[in-house]
Design an enzyme around this catalytic site. Structure first.
Site, PDB file in Angstrom:
ATOM      1  N   LYS A 114       0.820  -1.210   0.000  1.00  0.00           N
ATOM      2  CA  LYS A 114       0.000   0.000   0.000  1.00  0.00           C
ATOM      3  C   LYS A 114       0.863   1.273   0.000  1.00  0.00           C
ATOM      4  CE  LYS A 114      -4.005  -2.233   0.589  1.00  0.00           C
ATOM      5  NZ  LYS A 114      -3.617  -3.648   0.675  1.00  0.00           N
TER       6      LYS A 114
HETATM    7  C1  LIG Z   1      -4.300  -4.766   0.251  1.00  0.00           C
HETATM    8  C2  LIG Z   1      -3.530  -6.017   0.155  1.00  0.00           C
HETATM    9  C3  LIG Z   1      -3.837  -6.999  -0.806  1.00  0.00           C
HETATM   10  C4  LIG Z   1      -4.994  -6.859  -1.760  1.00  0.00           C
HETATM   11  O1  LIG Z   1      -4.801  -5.845  -2.700  1.00  0.00           O
HETATM   12  P1  LIG Z   1      -6.034  -5.254  -3.518  1.00  0.00           P
HETATM   13  O2  LIG Z   1      -5.491  -4.114  -4.280  1.00  0.00           O
HETATM   14  O3  LIG Z   1      -7.031  -4.825  -2.486  1.00  0.00           O
HETATM   15  O4  LIG Z   1      -6.558  -6.345  -4.364  1.00  0.00           O
HETATM   16  C5  LIG Z   1      -3.042  -8.121  -0.867  1.00  0.00           C
HETATM   17  N1  LIG Z   1      -2.015  -8.300  -0.005  1.00  0.00           N
HETATM   18  C6  LIG Z   1      -1.706  -7.389   0.921  1.00  0.00           C
HETATM   19  C7  LIG Z   1      -0.571  -7.658   1.859  1.00  0.00           C
HETATM   20  C8  LIG Z   1      -2.444  -6.213   1.038  1.00  0.00           C
HETATM   21  O5  LIG Z   1      -2.121  -5.302   1.982  1.00  0.00           O
END
Ligand SMILES: *Cc1c(COP(=O)(O)O)cnc(C)c1O
Length: 496
Positions: A114
Site C-alpha cells: 500500500k
Molecule cells: C491490500 C492487500 C492486498 C490486496 O490488494 P487489492 O489491491 O485490495 O486487491 C493483498 N495483499 C496485501 C498484503 C495487502 O495489503
C-alpha cells in the site's frame, strides 16, 4: 486527460478534482476517459532510468492538469531513501529457476505494498487542494483490511490541510497490523476499531460518503475524501510498478521487447490487479492476469462462471488483507468489459446493493475470461507454499504472496503456460510472523507477535524490516472501538 464516473458518464472532471473527491457523488468511481497507449519504442529510454523517471513518464499521461513541477516534487517526496529501504523502490528477486520473478512491493515505511501508492497520494492531494482553491479542510476517511490504514496514516500524518480517520475491523486484522495502527503518532489523525468484518467497515464508510453528513460537513468547513483504492490517485501509482518491473526484466535480458509475460496478483479489493489491467491496455506485453484469492474465493467463481454472489460464508484467514467479499474496483473493470456503458454498470451495482449478487454473460464474460485466470489457495495450501518456497528456493514469502504462488503453480499445471511470470509480493513476511512461523512448523512459547519477529528472523536468517522493529515499545495512543452504527458519531467527535 479528463475523468468520468462509471455510473454517470456525463459528470466529467479533471484529475485534480477526481483525486480530491475520491468517489463520485452518485457512488460511481472515476476512470480516465480513455486509456492512453504507449509505444514499446517510447519506453526504450526508460530501461536505464530509475523508478522516479519511470513514474514520471506514466504519471504525465494521466495527470494533465498537474504541472511538471507538481509531479516531480510529489515523486521526490514519495520515493526517497528515507521512506524506502531499497534504492530500487520495487526490486525483483529470482525464485529458483522456474522463470518466476518476485516483485517486492513492501520496502516502504509500513512493509506492505500500500505504501507504493499512499506515499504519493497525499502529495497529489495537497497539490490539488491548493491549485483548485479548496477552502475546506480535507478529511480522509478510510476503511482498512489492515494495511491501507497504516499506510494512509503514515502518508497523511501532519500533512497540512488534511485530517485522517481510519476505521479497522476490530477482529479482522493481524496483531502486527493493529499494533502499527494504534501506536500511530501525529496531530491530525484518529484510529477506531469497528465491531464487524472488513466488508461491514467498508460499507459503513461508503454510507457516510453517500449520506446527508457529507453536505453537513461541507457547511462546517470540511470535505470528505477517500484514500481507499476507489481513489484514482491510489490506482495510478500502482500502474507504474508493472512498467518498471518489465523494464527491469528487459534490462537483465529475461524478456525481449516482443515477449509476453504473465502477472500473478494476490487480490482483495481488486485495485492491484486492476492497475496491471490498465498497464496491459496501455500496451505493456502482459499475457494473462492471474487473479489469486484466499478462502474468500468470490473472484475465482466470478471469473469462472460470471456470477458474483456475496451471499456466502465469510472466512477470517491468515491473509487478512484479502478477506473481502465486495471488491470495489471490479466496478472499473466492468465498465471496460461493457464498452463503457454507465447505465449497465449502475444496473449491476444496484443489483449488488439489493440482492448481494449480479451476473455477467455473453461477450463481457468472454472478454473477462480471455484476460484473466482465477484461482484460490486455502489456508493450508498457502502455508504449504510458504514452507516449500523456503525449503526449496530459500525465499521467505508472507501469507498473501503465498496465495499467489500456489495459484501460479496451479495455473502452470493446468495450462502448461510457463512464460516468464511476475509474482507480486504484497507484504513482508514479518508483517504476519505468527502465521509464517506456523507454516514453517515452528511453535514459539510466547503468544506475543513482537517476540515472533525475532524468532522468525533467527530461524530464517532474514532481517526484520526496520519499520517493524521496536513496535512493541511504542505507546498505544488509539484505544477507541465502536459499533457500525457508531461510526458516524466517531467521525463527528473527531471533527469537533
Ligand atoms: C491490500 C492487500 C492486498 C490486496 O490488494 P487489492 O489491491 O485490495 O486487491 C493483498 N495483499 C496485501 C498484503 C495487502 O495489503
Amino acid at each position: 486527460m479528463l475523468y468520468e464516473s462509471t455510473r454517470e458518464k456525463n459528470s466529467i472532471l479533471g484529475a485534480m478534482e477526481a483525486i480530491k473527491q475520491g468517489i463520485s457523488p452518485e457512488g460511481g468511481l472515476f476512470v480516465p476517459q480513455y486509456i492512453p497507449k504507449v509505444e514499446i519504442s517510447d519506453l526504450a529510454s526508460l530501461v536505464r532510468a530509475d523508478y522516479m523517471e519511470r513514474a514520471k513518464f506514466i504519471l504525465k499521461l494521466y495527470l494533465s492538469d498537474y504541472s511538471d513541477d507538481d509531479i516531480n516534487s510529489s515523486l521526490l517526496a514519495a520515493y526517497n531513501q528515507d521512506s524506502f529501504q531499497s534504492s530500487d523502490i520495487a526490486p525483483i528477486k529470482e525464485m529458483g529457476t522456474s522463470n518466476l520473478h518476485v516483485l517486492e512491493l513492501w520496502h516502504g515505511p509500513t512493509a506492505a505494498f500500500k505504501d507504493m501508492a499512499l506515499q504519493l497520494l497525499p502529495h497529489l492531494m495537497t497539490k490539488a487542494i491548493r491549485k483548485t482553491n479548496e477552502q475546506n479542510e480535507i478529511v480522509i476517511l478510510t476503511a482498512t483490511s489492515g494495511d491501507t490504514g497504516k499506510a494512509a496514516l503514515e502518508g497523511f500524518k501532519d500533512v497540512e490541510g488534511t485530517r485522517i480517520m481510519v476505521f479497522y475491523p476490530a477482529e479482522g486484522v493481524s496483531e502486527m497490523q493493529k499494533l502499527q495502527m494504534i501506536t500511530q503518532e501525529g496531530g491530525n489523525l484518529k484510529v477506531v476499531g469497528v465491531e464487524g468484518n472488513f466488508d461491514d467497515t467498508q460499507s459503513g464508510v461508503k454510507d457516510i460518503f453517500s449520506s446527508h453528513l457529507d453536505k453537513q460537513l461541507t457547511g462546517k468547513g470540511y470535505r470528505l475524501s477517500s484514500a481507499n483504492s476507489i481513489n484514482w490517485g491510489r490506482l495510478l501509482p500502482q500502474i507504474v510498478y508493472y512498467f518498471s518491473a518489465w523494464l527491469d526484466l528487459l534490462k537483465t535480458g529475461v524478456v525481449t521487447e516482443e515477449q509476453e509475460f504473465n502477472v500473478v496478483v494476490p487480490t482483495g479489493n481488486f485495485g492491484n490487479i486492476l492497475a496491471a489491467y490498465y498497464a496491459k491496455e496501455m500496451g505493456l506485453p502482459i499475457g494473462k492476469l492471474i487473479c489469486a484469492s484466499n478462502d474468500n474465493s468470490i473472484l475465482t467463481d466470478f471469473i469462472n462462471t460470471g456470477v458474483y454472489d456475496t451471499n456466502r460464508r465469510f472466512y477470517n484467514t491468515t491473509s487478512p488483507s484479502m478477506d473481502i467479499l465486495i471488491s470495489s474496483n471490479l466496478e472499473r473493470l466492468l465498465y471496460e468489459l461493457y464498452d463503457r456503458d454507465d447505465k449497465k454498470v449502475l444496473e449491476l451495482m444496484q443489483e449488488l446493493a439489493a440482492s448481494g449478487k449480479y451476473s455477467i454473460d455473453g461477450e463481457a464474460l468472454e472478454r473477462l475470461q480471455l484476460l484473466m485466470y482465477g484461482g484460490f489457495a486455502d489456508m493450508d495450501q498457502a502455508g504449504l507454499a510458504i514452507n516449500e518456497g523456503f525449503e526449496k528456493y530459500e525465499y521467505l514469502m508472507d501469507t498473501h504472496t503465498a496465495v499467489g504462488w500456489h495459484v501460479c503453480e496451479e495455473y502452470r499445471k493446468e495450462t502448461a503456460d510457463d512464460i516468464p511470470t511476475i509474482l507480486v509480493s504484497t507484504a513482508s513476511p514479518f508483517k504476519f510472523p505468527a502465521y509464517v512461523l506456523g507454516a514453517l512448523n515452528i511453535r514459539p512459547d510466547s503468544d506475543d507477535e513482537t517476540d515472533h519477529l525475532d524468532i522468525l528472523s533467527k530461524v530464517t536468517g532474514v532481517e526484520i524490516p526496520p519499520p517493524l522493529k521496536g513496535l512493541s515499545s511504542k505507546a498505544v495512543l488509539h484505544k477507541a472501538e465502536c459499533s457500525i452504527k457508531g461510526m458516524e458519531q466517531e467521525l463527528l467527535s473527531f471533527l469537533e
